[in-house]
Design an enzyme around this catalytic site. Structure first.
Site, mmCIF file in Angstrom:
data_model
loop_
_atom_site.group_PDB
_atom_site.id
_atom_site.type_symbol
_atom_site.label_atom_id
_atom_site.label_comp_id
_atom_site.label_asym_id
_atom_site.label_seq_id
_atom_site.Cartn_x
_atom_site.Cartn_y
_atom_site.Cartn_z
ATOM 1 N N LYS A 195 -2.703 27.800 -1.198
ATOM 2 C CA LYS A 195 -1.416 28.343 -0.754
ATOM 3 C C LYS A 195 -1.488 28.555 0.748
ATOM 4 O O LYS A 195 -2.313 29.325 1.241
ATOM 5 C CB LYS A 195 -1.127 29.656 -1.477
ATOM 6 C CG LYS A 195 0.161 30.320 -1.012
ATOM 7 C CD LYS A 195 0.516 31.529 -1.855
ATOM 8 C CE LYS A 195 1.790 32.175 -1.349
ATOM 9 N NZ LYS A 195 2.164 33.351 -2.141
ATOM 10 N N LYS A 248 0.785 24.598 -2.616
ATOM 11 C CA LYS A 248 2.052 25.189 -2.222
ATOM 12 C C LYS A 248 2.091 25.373 -0.716
ATOM 13 O O LYS A 248 1.116 25.897 -0.177
ATOM 14 C CB LYS A 248 2.178 26.546 -2.928
ATOM 15 C CG LYS A 248 3.375 27.358 -2.529
ATOM 16 C CD LYS A 248 3.323 28.695 -3.202
ATOM 17 C CE LYS A 248 4.474 29.521 -2.690
ATOM 18 N NZ LYS A 248 4.377 30.896 -3.041
HETATM 19 C C1 PBG Z 1 4.094 35.822 -3.423
HETATM 20 C C2 PBG Z 1 4.857 34.562 -3.508
HETATM 21 C C3 PBG Z 1 5.620 33.975 -2.502
HETATM 22 C C4 PBG Z 1 6.167 32.807 -3.024
HETATM 23 C C5 PBG Z 1 5.744 32.719 -4.335
HETATM 24 N N1 PBG Z 1 4.905 33.822 -4.610
HETATM 25 C C6 PBG Z 1 5.967 34.476 -1.153
HETATM 26 C C7 PBG Z 1 4.993 34.568 -0.071
HETATM 27 O O1 PBG Z 1 3.813 34.247 -0.174
HETATM 28 O O2 PBG Z 1 5.455 35.018 0.961
HETATM 29 C C8 PBG Z 1 7.046 31.854 -2.270
HETATM 30 C C9 PBG Z 1 7.873 30.950 -3.108
HETATM 31 C C10 PBG Z 1 8.957 30.273 -2.365
HETATM 32 O O3 PBG Z 1 9.060 30.289 -1.130
HETATM 33 O O4 PBG Z 1 9.786 29.671 -3.064
HETATM 34 N N2 PBG Z 1 4.405 36.691 -4.503
#
Ligand code: PBG
Length: 324
Positions: A195, A248
């Site tokens: 991520k 991601k």
């Molecule tokens: C954290 C989380 C995020 C997303 C999914 N889980 C936000 C972040 O890391 O700021 C982002 C998903 C998206 O942008 O569609 N709980």
């Protein structure tokens, strides 16, 4: 042997022929639909930066989830938007919190739809970070206790899979351990393994009201420049017990998906994040792109790169097209 004996255009002459030689196919069974659940009744607030996506109260979430199931989409992933936040994100591991409530109701009323839960405290912390904070620093090991409790509570509510997205070190092992001890040895973990610290999450943070109140997430989310490190993250999550690993965002990180595919044998998920969705929506609204074609082309590209499944806000629209 080359031209004029070989002519690659021969196989592109008609749609039936193109279908026969097509290498990648997108299917409704590849899709997971992210949904935002909030407190109250009869609430359906459109998310300004994500046209067509809503924060739903549990009663309306059930209706929408029934549609998702009718479309043939196998799973939804739930994000909670609570009414109260605090320093320690206690709403995240409250057995009567918004997500456990939603899971119980969904499992009762839409039984055959798979319910995945996001495990991360950022939607519940007043500072908006994914970990506990002390003196401006994000605490790793202390946060693991919150994540253990959160995952167990989701499992006890009936979740079919948990998906830790916090990027603390050791969270997959901690959660696996907790689930096994609580009698959920069969419950799979989908780890947000690679991520990245991406600007493309901005519309989500608007949706979940989870912008960090100080600093940024670069001390726990990955540097967008790194592919070898992504493979290390993926390998360590698999060693810790992840059943599915996620990359991601998706479209700007196709090389990471492809590298993950060639270095591992576990199923790979890719998350087409909020900003990827909103960019296509915005360009379509301006008349600059054909929305359906941009949606299908980007999803196909993510599949082609090596993803087995895709989390996408386009899931319902794509399913409608694929079902025609
Ligand atoms: C954290 C989380 C995020 C997303 C999914 N889980 C936000 C972040 O890391 O700021 C982002 C998903 C998206 O942008 O569609 N709980």
């Amino acid at each position: 042997m080359a031209f004029p004996r070989h002519r690659l255009r021969r196989l592109r002459q008609s749609e039936p022929l193109r279908r026969l030689v097509r290498e990648t196919r997108l299917a409704v069974s590849d899709l997971i639909y992210p949904m935002f659940v909030t407190v109250g009744k009869d609430r359906r607030d459109e998310i300004a930066s994500m046209p067509g996506q809503y924060r739903l109260s549990v009663d309306l979430l059930v209706k929408e989830a029934s549609e998702v199931k009718l479309l043939g989409i196998p799973a939804v992933i739930l994000f909670g938007v609570p009414d109260k936040k605090d320093e320690r994100g206690t709403g995240a591991y409250d057995p009567n919190g918004i997500v456990p409530q939603a899971v119980r109701t969904l499992k009762d009323q839409v039984p055959d739809l798979m319910v995945v839960t996001d495990v991360c405290i950022d939607e519940y912390t007043s500072h908006g970070h994914c970990g506990l904070v002390k003196d401006g620093r994000i605490l790793n090991d202390e946060t693991l206790d919150c994540l253990r409790a959160m995952a167990r509570i989701h499992a006890q509510a009936g979740a079919d899979m948990v998906a830790p997205s916090d990027m603390m070190d050791g969270r997959v092992l901690a959660i696996r351990d907790e689930l096994d001890r609580a009698g959920f040895a069969e419950l799979p973990i989908m780890a947000y393994a690679a991520k990245f610290a991406s600007c493309f999450y901005a519309p989500f943070r608007d949706a979940a009201n989870s912008f960090p109140q100080f600093g940024d997430r670069q001390s726990y989310q990955m540097d967008p420049a790194n592919v070898r490190e992504a493979l290390r993250e993926i390998r360590s999550d698999i060693q810790e017990g992840a059943d599915i690993v996620m990359v991601k965002p998706a479209l700007p990180y196709l090389d990471i998906i492809a590298a993950a595919r060639s270095h591992t044998t576990v199923p790979i998920a890719a998350y087409q994040v909020s900003g990827e969705y909103s960019m296509i929506k915005a360009a379509a609204r301006a008349g600059w792109l054909d929305e359906s074609r941009a949606m299908m082309e980007s999803l196909l590209a993510i599949k082609r790169a090596g993803a087995d499944m895709i989390l996408t806000y386009f899931a319902k629209d794509a399913a409608r097209l694929l079902n025609r």
